[in-house]
Design an enzyme around this catalytic site. Structure first.
Site, mmCIF file in Angstrom:
data_model
loop_
_atom_site.group_PDB
_atom_site.id
_atom_site.type_symbol
_atom_site.label_atom_id
_atom_site.label_comp_id
_atom_site.label_asym_id
_atom_site.label_seq_id
_atom_site.Cartn_x
_atom_site.Cartn_y
_atom_site.Cartn_z
ATOM 1 C CD GLU A 45 -3.011 0.824 0.240
ATOM 2 O OE1 GLU A 45 -3.689 1.817 -0.018
ATOM 3 O OE2 GLU A 45 -3.127 -0.280 -0.348
ATOM 4 C CE LYS A 54 30.572 10.111 24.817
ATOM 5 N NZ LYS A 54 31.157 9.501 23.641
ATOM 6 C CD GLU A 65 27.059 10.248 18.183
ATOM 7 O OE1 GLU A 65 26.971 11.477 18.444
ATOM 8 O OE2 GLU A 65 28.109 9.605 18.295
ATOM 9 C CE LYS A 105 23.605 15.868 26.923
ATOM 10 N NZ LYS A 105 22.870 15.754 25.663
#
Ligand code: IVH
Length: 634
Positions: free
Chosen positions: A33, A117, A174, A291
């Site tokens: 489809e 990471k 990334e 962070k």
């Protein structure tokens, strides 16, 4: 509905299906489809070229083959993050303490966003008014390379953001190759008897540096957004986690394995949890990232040199290690399939001790040229059987190539360690003959390599093909065969074949060749791999005068020993040496009674005194150049 309206409708449907399939991993329409709608859109765009836009899903692969990548100056520098190497508890609390000390007034406990990471390549995506206009690599952080064409082939990256018309929004993240895509690419290559990728990271890097976007599209990559670059015309949320939520709502792929944590102990818990889950992830990670969540506090913390004080990477043990092959055994599988297995010196990799690794099949052993005693890279990812990723360690190969290209060996000008490093790391060069297979396009595709320099390297390689037997022997890097021994061998035997076939006894007839050296030469040429390298190099055009050894005896300076001292103004000492040697002279390092002539340049010291003491003839530079040109013209 007119064609224009239908096109708009089809694009938005296809974008949604792509998002469901590639970002959410939940296909929402049968393939047949989807293909039908896609073809309908393509044909409408052909009929109405005026309605074609670059953000149409039909325009992912369409670019031309490039000559090289252009540079992009980043609007906001792309920084790296500090890596904490201490144990999980130590690493997390060191970071938390540094943050609290720097903040004084800080909330306690501090709130962090914890992420994975990803092990790939950092990319900056620039969206203007919601449309992807440029993608660039990190480069040196200030300037990267424009890889827009290749990035557009990554299906999970939206060419147009949903509900975001910010004037400028740069998304950083990334690009990576999933384990599944890596394995299926390698399986296909193996079937075709072609080179395999060493690991997903190299796979991602190589794909992004491809100059032909059609080839790039054949190696599927994925992407995770983890931050921002320049943002204009968009009100920033208050926290980093809210930024990631917003990016996700714009249709960008954001990894769901993330969490908001308070205080050092919650960072430790995240690290531990991910360490346990790491093998089960569909992609490689090399650690976690913490962070500071509040953007206000991030601004207060600022940067130390080129790293933010508000973020840290906390690595895991590597999934790749070097070890030595002790034996190679053939294992018979349940179905009767034969699989060669390398028995390894046990090595701790990816959280377990590994002592066996698959070599897949015989073709692969030959291609990777694995021998007992070789140093190999062992890679362990997920619950798959560890595999041997490459011949020798990369470091060894780099050294062998640098030695080969060195000034006193094949003398390939411009092939320095940075370049060799790139060529080996990106799996462009596996062994010496690959050097002569390099072309301008491949070299120019490397980071920070201009077309002109690429051409220079290719020219230098071409020039190096014409050499001497002595240089060639030295360049092979046979243990204990230094420059002088190589030249002596060349002079004595004259032909490479004779040296390759000579047994230790014949080799011992060469003055200065002792049993250790003789054995090393015999051992070197006994290896099929080394003979193959020599043959390939010659087939690729490396050549020398076959009678070098014979003619040397009748050259004008044959049998004469020269010593060079002091600084020469018009030619380098190496050049003087090789020109004297080409005339048959031997150039020694110290003055003795056997010295026939000392050439003294400016500021000559003790060697000149010694020559005078021993009454050895002394020439100045002018005398040398005069004699050289006279003899060279005979
Ligand atoms: S943040 C200013 N978050 O690690 C902070 N980087 O040295 C910029 N990386 O090559 C980086 N996963 O591409 C950040 N979740 C993540 C990351 C991540 C991988 C890479 C990044 C760069 C290196 C940072």
């Amino acid at each position: 509905m007119d064609a224009g309206q239908r096109i708009v409708q089809l694009r938005s449907d296809i974008e949604r299906y792509d998002h469901n399939y590639y970002v959410l991993d939940t296909p929402s329409i049968p393939d047949a489809e989807y293909d039908k709608l896609f073809r309908e859109l393509q044909s409408l765009e052909v009929q109405h070229p005026e309605l074609l836009t670059p953000d149409s899903p039909t325009q992912r692969v369409g670019g031309k083959v490039l000559d090289g990548f252009t540079s992009v100056k980043h609007a906001v520098p792309m920084l790296s993050i500090r890596t904490e190497t201490d144990t999980e508890a130590g690493g997390a609390s060191n970071f938390d303490t540094r943050v609290k000390n720097a903040l004084h007034s800080a909330e306690d406990p501090v709130e962090y966003n914890c992420e994975l990471k990803f092990d790939g390549l950092a990319i900056n995506l620039r969206y203007e008014c919601g449309v992807l206009v440029q993608a660039a690599t990190r480069g040196d952080g200030e300037t990267g390379e424009d890889v827009t064409q290749n990035i557009r082939t990554i299906k999970s990256i939206p060419l147009r953001l949903r509900d975001c018309d910010a004037e400028v929004l740069e998304v950083r993240g990334e690009a990576y190759m999933s384990r599944k895509d890596f394995n299926s690419y390698n399986d296909k290559q193996r079937e075709l008897g072609l080179a395999t990728l060493v690991n997903p990271r190299n796979g991602a890097a190589g794909t992004i540096r491809q100059l032909d976007p059609a080839l790039s599209a054949k190696r599927p990559l994925s992407f995770f957004a983890y931050g921002l670059g320049e943002a204009k015309g968009w009100t920033l949320p208050e926290t980093h986690s809210a930024i990631l939520d917003a990016l996700k709502s714009f249709g960008l792929p954001v990894c769901d394995v993330r969490t908001v944590a308070k205080g050092a102990h919650e960072l430790v818990a995240f690290h531990q949890r991910i360490a346990n889950e790491r093998d089960a992830l569909p992609f490689d990670i090399d650690g976690v990232v913490y962070k500071v969540n509040s953007l206000k506090l991030q601004a207060e913390l600022g940067f130390v040199s080129r790293e933010p004080r508000w973020a840290v990477a906390h690595k895991f043990p590597a999934e790749e290690q070097l070890t030595v092959v002790r034996d190679i055994e053939i294992q018979v599988g349940r179905t009767g399939k034969l699989t060669p297995v390398a028995k390894l010196e046990p090595v701790f990799v990816g959280g377990t001790t590994v002592s066996n690794a698959t070599l897949h099949n015989e073709g692969e052993i030959r291609r990777k040229d694995v021998h007992i005693g070789d140093t190999v890279i062992v890679r362990r990812a997920g619950d798959v059987i560890p595999e041997v990723g490459g011949l020798f360690c990369a470091a060894q190969r780099k050294q062998a190539i640098l030695h080969f290209a060195g000034r006193r060996a094949m003398d390939v000008e411009g092939l320095g360690d940075k370049l060799v490093e790139q060529l080996v790391d990106e799996s462009i060069i596996h062994s010496l003959p690959d050097l002569y297979r390099l072309d301008v396009a491949t070299l120019a595709a490397l980071e920070r390599m201009a077309e002109k320099s690429a051409q220079n390297i290719v020219d230098a390689l071409e020039k190096s093909k014409r050499t001497t037997l002595g240089r060639f022997l030295f360049s092979l890097g046979i243990r204990h065969v230094g420059e002088t021994t190589a030249k002596d061998l060349a002079r004595h035997f004259g032909k490479l074949e004779t040296i390759m076939q000579a047994g230790a006894e014949r080799l011992l007839t060469v003055p200065d060749v002792g049993p250790v050296v003789a054995q090393s030469i015999v051992g070197f040429f006994a290896e099929a791999h080394n003979r193959e390298v020599v043959q390939q190099l010659r087939e690729l055009g490396v050549h020398w005068d076959e009678h070098e050894g014979v003619t040397a005896q009748v050259l004008p300076l044959s049998g004469q020993t020269f010593v060079l001292t002091g600084t020469l103004a018009s030619l380098s000492r190496d050049e003087a040496k090789s020109r004297l040697e080409a005339l048959g002279a031997k150039v020694a390092g110290s003055v003795s009674k056997k010295t026939d002539c000392v050439v003294a340049g400016a500021e000559a010291g003790s060697k000149l005194d010694k020559a005078r003491e021993l009454n050895v003839p002394v020439w100045d530079e002018a005398a040398l150049t005069e004699h050289l040109s006279k003899w060279e013209n005979i």
